[in-house]
Design a protein around this motif. Structure first.
Motif, PDB file in Angstrom:
ATOM      1  N   TRP A   1      35.683  13.178   6.051  1.00 30.26           N
ATOM      2  CA  TRP A   1      36.097  14.544   5.739  1.00 30.26           C
ATOM      3  C   TRP A   1      37.069  14.556   4.579  1.00 30.26           C
ATOM      4  CZ3 TRP A   1      41.054  16.990   6.942  1.00 30.26           C
ATOM      5  CH2 TRP A   1      41.038  18.394   6.815  1.00 30.26           C
ATOM      6  N   THR A   2      36.908  15.510   3.690  1.00 26.50           N
ATOM      7  CA  THR A   2      37.922  15.677   2.639  1.00 26.50           C
ATOM      8  C   THR A   2      37.971  17.128   2.201  1.00 26.50           C
ATOM      9  OG1 THR A   2      38.723  14.913   0.480  1.00 26.50           O
ATOM     10  CG2 THR A   2      36.338  15.109   0.725  1.00 26.50           C
ATOM     11  N   THR A   3      39.121  17.527   1.684  1.00 26.72           N
ATOM     12  CA  THR A   3      39.259  18.869   1.114  1.00 26.72           C
ATOM     13  C   THR A   3      39.353  18.779  -0.409  1.00 26.72           C
ATOM     14  OG1 THR A   3      41.647  18.800   1.386  1.00 26.72           O
ATOM     15  CG2 THR A   3      40.386  19.836   3.153  1.00 26.72           C
ATOM     16  N   THR A   4      39.209  17.570  -0.918  1.00 29.74           N
ATOM     17  CA  THR A   4      39.308  17.372  -2.364  1.00 29.74           C
ATOM     18  C   THR A   4      38.111  16.556  -2.867  1.00 29.74           C
ATOM     19  OG1 THR A   4      40.712  15.424  -1.969  1.00 29.74           O
ATOM     20  CG2 THR A   4      41.838  17.491  -2.460  1.00 29.74           C
TER      21      THR A   4
ATOM     22  N   THR B   1      38.151  14.030  -5.745  1.00 30.70           N
ATOM     23  CA  THR B   1      38.732  12.683  -5.601  1.00 30.70           C
ATOM     24  C   THR B   1      37.707  11.675  -5.077  1.00 30.70           C
ATOM     25  OG1 THR B   1      39.550  13.009  -3.334  1.00 30.70           O
ATOM     26  CG2 THR B   1      41.042  13.629  -5.123  1.00 30.70           C
TER      27      THR B   1
ATOM     28  N   VAL C   1      39.120   8.817   7.157  1.00 31.01           N
ATOM     29  CA  VAL C   1      39.757   9.471   6.015  1.00 31.01           C
ATOM     30  C   VAL C   1      39.397   8.795   4.689  1.00 31.01           C
ATOM     31  CG1 VAL C   1      41.954  10.181   4.995  1.00 31.01           C
ATOM     32  CG2 VAL C   1      41.686  10.186   7.474  1.00 31.01           C
ATOM     33  N   HIS C   2      38.803   9.573   3.834  1.00 28.50           N
ATOM     34  CA  HIS C   2      38.495   9.140   2.458  1.00 28.50           C
ATOM     35  C   HIS C   2      39.783   8.681   1.773  1.00 28.50           C
ATOM     36  CE1 HIS C   2      38.073   9.804  -1.821  1.00 28.50           C
ATOM     37  NE2 HIS C   2      38.605  11.001  -1.760  1.00 28.50           N
TER      38      HIS C   2
ATOM     39  N   ALA D   1      41.629   7.674  -1.758  1.00 24.43           N
ATOM     40  CA  ALA D   1      41.675   7.664  -3.220  1.00 24.43           C
ATOM     41  C   ALA D   1      43.136   7.381  -3.584  1.00 24.43           C
ATOM     42  CB  ALA D   1      41.204   8.991  -3.796  1.00 24.43           C
TER      43      ALA D   1
ATOM     44  N   PHE E   1      45.497   9.393  -5.814  1.00 22.56           N
ATOM     45  CA  PHE E   1      45.776  10.799  -5.540  1.00 22.56           C
ATOM     46  C   PHE E   1      46.433  11.086  -4.203  1.00 22.56           C
ATOM     47  CE2 PHE E   1      42.077  10.531  -8.422  1.00 22.56           C
ATOM     48  CZ  PHE E   1      42.734  10.974  -9.566  1.00 22.56           C
ATOM     49  N   GLY E   2      46.905  10.062  -3.523  1.00 25.79           N
ATOM     50  CA  GLY E   2      47.601  10.295  -2.262  1.00 25.79           C
ATOM     51  C   GLY E   2      48.562   9.152  -1.981  1.00 25.79           C
TER      52      GLY E   2
ATOM     53  N   ASP F   1      47.404   7.045   0.897  1.00 29.11           N
ATOM     54  CA  ASP F   1      46.232   6.283   0.463  1.00 29.11           C
ATOM     55  C   ASP F   1      46.670   5.075  -0.363  1.00 29.11           C
ATOM     56  OD1 ASP F   1      45.496   8.882   1.209  1.00 29.11           O
ATOM     57  OD2 ASP F   1      43.662   8.820   0.041  1.00 29.11           O
TER      58      ASP F   1
HETATM   59  N1  VAL Z   1      42.978  11.115   1.324  1.00 27.85           N
HETATM   60  C1  VAL Z   1      42.969  12.443   0.756  1.00 27.85           C
HETATM   61  C2  VAL Z   1      41.693  13.210   1.126  1.00 27.85           C
HETATM   62  O1  VAL Z   1      40.914  12.748   1.916  1.00 27.85           O
HETATM   63  C3  VAL Z   1      43.146  12.452  -0.737  1.00 27.85           C
HETATM   64  C4  VAL Z   1      44.539  12.193  -1.184  1.00 27.85           C
HETATM   65  C5  VAL Z   1      42.181  11.576  -1.448  1.00 27.85           C
HETATM   66  O2  VAL Z   1      41.435  14.291   0.650  1.00 27.85           O
END
Ligand code: VAL
Length: 184
Positions: free
Chosen positions: A26-29, A32, A119-120, A122, A125-126, A129
């Protein structure tokens, strides 16, 4: 602008489910996802393989119903996050060079509050992460230039403003059968 909520399939390529199941991530971005280097799970959470009779997806047990919706049932195969460490998967976008990456990592901050429990990652960007991926020696991939646009030579997103790229990336995931669900 409201962030989209996107569930993506990351097909497994090593481990006991290689070629037979995908991680549900799942991601909201979505922008990324180009910079994805890993998928984080919580070491002590139980993950299940769920099926709709056709395909098989790996999600955190407490999020099965919420993430997948009706028509999905657990197959009985279960793994702790810890058992999934280093399973590799096919990354969602193959737009830039990346080696020795794209496997499951363990992170204590992963929750079963929302999403899929996977959790994705990247790292560019986090902060979470970055810390998680550093521990595995994963690279920090950042194809976004200081002006907020993707490096010009990248396929699909080159020259686009990062947030603007969500749309084309989600459409591409859908076209390749990797988009599970898209909520706006
Ligand atoms: N881990 C975050 C996400 O899943 C970002 C920062 C890449 O959206």
């Amino acid at each position: 602008v409201v962030d989209p909520s996107v569930y993506v399939r990351f097909p497994l390529t090593s481990g006991p489910l290689a070629g037979q199941a995908a991680l549900l991530v799942w991601t909201t971005t979505p922008w990324t996802l180009v910079s994805n280097t890993a998928a984080a799970v919580h070491p002590d959470v139980t993950y299940v393989v769920a099926t709709d009779g056709d395909e098989r997806l790996v999600v955190a047990e407490p999020l099965l119903a919420k993430a997948l919706g009706e028509g999905w049932v657990a197959t009985g195969e279960r793994f702790t996050g810890r058992e999934m460490e280093r399973w590799s998967y096919r990354r969602p976008f193959d737009l830039l060079p990346l080696e020795d990456a794209n496997f499951v990592v363990l992170a204590e901050y992963v929750t079963t509050e929302d999403g899929s429990g996977v959790v994705h990652q990247a790292p560019a960007f986090g902060a979470d992460d970055l810390e998680t991926c550093r521990a595995y020696g994963l690279p920090v991939v950042n194809p976004v230039r200081p002006d907020g646009t993707f490096e010009a030579e990248l396929p699909l997103v080159g020259g686009q403003f990062f947030k603007k790229a969500d749309e084309v990336l989600v459409a591409d995931l859908r076209a390749r059968g990797l988009l599970f669900r898209h909520l706006e």
